[in-house]
Scaffold this motif. Sequence first.
Motif, PDB file in Angstrom:
ATOM      1  N   SER A  86       0.834  -1.201   0.000  1.00 41.40           N
ATOM      2  CA  SER A  86       0.000   0.000   0.000  1.00 41.40           C
ATOM      3  C   SER A  86       0.868   1.250   0.000  1.00 41.40           C
ATOM      4  CB  SER A  86      -0.892   0.025   1.253  1.00 41.40           C
ATOM      5  OG  SER A  86      -1.773  -1.071   1.276  1.00 41.40           O
ATOM      6  N   VAL A 141      -9.043   0.481 -10.818  1.00 38.59           N
ATOM      7  CA  VAL A 141      -8.665   0.683  -9.414  1.00 38.59           C
ATOM      8  C   VAL A 141      -9.840   0.538  -8.454  1.00 38.59           C
ATOM      9  CG1 VAL A 141      -6.841   2.239 -10.166  1.00 38.59           C
ATOM     10  CG2 VAL A 141      -9.005   3.188  -9.341  1.00 38.59           C
ATOM     11  N   ARG A 175      -9.815  -1.039  -4.803  1.00 36.22           N
ATOM     12  CA  ARG A 175      -8.451  -1.061  -4.265  1.00 36.22           C
ATOM     13  C   ARG A 175      -7.985   0.323  -3.829  1.00 36.22           C
ATOM     14  NH1 ARG A 175      -4.303  -2.286  -7.552  1.00 36.22           N
ATOM     15  NH2 ARG A 175      -5.339  -1.516  -9.442  1.00 36.22           N
ATOM     16  N   MET A 210      -3.878   3.765  -1.761  1.00 38.12           N
ATOM     17  CA  MET A 210      -3.748   2.712  -2.764  1.00 38.12           C
ATOM     18  C   MET A 210      -3.382   1.405  -2.061  1.00 38.12           C
ATOM     19  SD  MET A 210      -1.717   4.790  -5.759  1.00 38.12           S
ATOM     20  CE  MET A 210      -0.205   4.916  -4.809  1.00 38.12           C
ATOM     21  N   ASN A 211      -4.261   0.440  -2.150  1.00 36.92           N
ATOM     22  CA  ASN A 211      -4.048  -0.874  -1.535  1.00 36.92           C
ATOM     23  C   ASN A 211      -3.968  -1.944  -2.602  1.00 36.92           C
ATOM     24  OD1 ASN A 211      -4.280   0.351   1.030  1.00 36.92           O
ATOM     25  ND2 ASN A 211      -6.493  -0.006   1.075  1.00 36.92           N
ATOM     26  N   SER A 212      -3.449  -3.104  -2.223  1.00 41.48           N
ATOM     27  CA  SER A 212      -3.339  -4.247  -3.142  1.00 41.48           C
ATOM     28  C   SER A 212      -2.696  -3.824  -4.456  1.00 41.48           C
ATOM     29  CB  SER A 212      -4.731  -4.838  -3.399  1.00 41.48           C
ATOM     30  OG  SER A 212      -5.338  -5.250  -2.195  1.00 41.48           O
ATOM     31  N   LEU A 213      -1.598  -3.129  -4.344  1.00 44.67           N
ATOM     32  CA  LEU A 213      -0.950  -2.586  -5.534  1.00 44.67           C
ATOM     33  C   LEU A 213      -0.414  -3.693  -6.435  1.00 44.67           C
ATOM     34  CD1 LEU A 213       0.743   0.467  -3.882  1.00 44.67           C
ATOM     35  CD2 LEU A 213      -0.738   0.575  -5.887  1.00 44.67           C
ATOM     36  N   LYS A 214      -0.465  -3.416  -7.732  1.00 44.79           N
ATOM     37  CA  LYS A 214      -0.022  -4.355  -8.747  1.00 44.79           C
ATOM     38  C   LYS A 214       1.084  -3.690  -9.579  1.00 44.79           C
ATOM     39  CE  LYS A 214      -4.804  -5.945  -9.258  1.00 44.79           C
ATOM     40  NZ  LYS A 214      -5.925  -6.132 -10.217  1.00 44.79           N
ATOM     41  N   ASP A 249       0.146  -0.891 -11.793  1.00 48.16           N
ATOM     42  CA  ASP A 249      -0.175   0.408 -11.207  1.00 48.16           C
ATOM     43  C   ASP A 249       1.016   1.375 -11.269  1.00 48.16           C
ATOM     44  OD1 ASP A 249      -2.018  -1.315  -8.669  1.00 48.16           O
ATOM     45  OD2 ASP A 249      -2.847  -0.213 -10.379  1.00 48.16           O
TER      46      ASP A 249
END
Length: 124
Positions: free
Chosen positions: A17, A64, A67, A83-87, A90
């Motif tokens: 995050s 997004v 997330r 920003m959570n569960s970033l990929k 992103d």
Amino acid sequence: QVQLVESGGGLVQAGGSLRLSCAGSGRTFSTSGMGWFRQAPGKEREFVAGISGSGGSTRYGDSVKGRFTISRDNDKNTAYLQMNSLKPEDSAIYYCAARRYPAVGDRKSDYYYWGQGTQVTVSS
């Protein structure tokens, strides 16, 4: 005139995050809808999230939703993007933007003032 300064970007592992901040000055902050956009190398700048001047209305880009969360603190003249569960996808430069109207917007053309951007890199 409005000045916007982003902060909070950096390098994070996938699944992690970050919280971005956008400090605004030069205009009554609560009269401006705020937004976050991002641009990856070789790609168009895309809408991430927007929030109305009062904070009562928000909108998100499809990639997004669920997330990321946009919020604002008008007493501090600051907007945020949690920003959570970033990929890895992103990863981009994230830009804060302000409208000249309080309504939320989701197009680049809705926004008149832009910050310089902050880099977010998500490693796999």
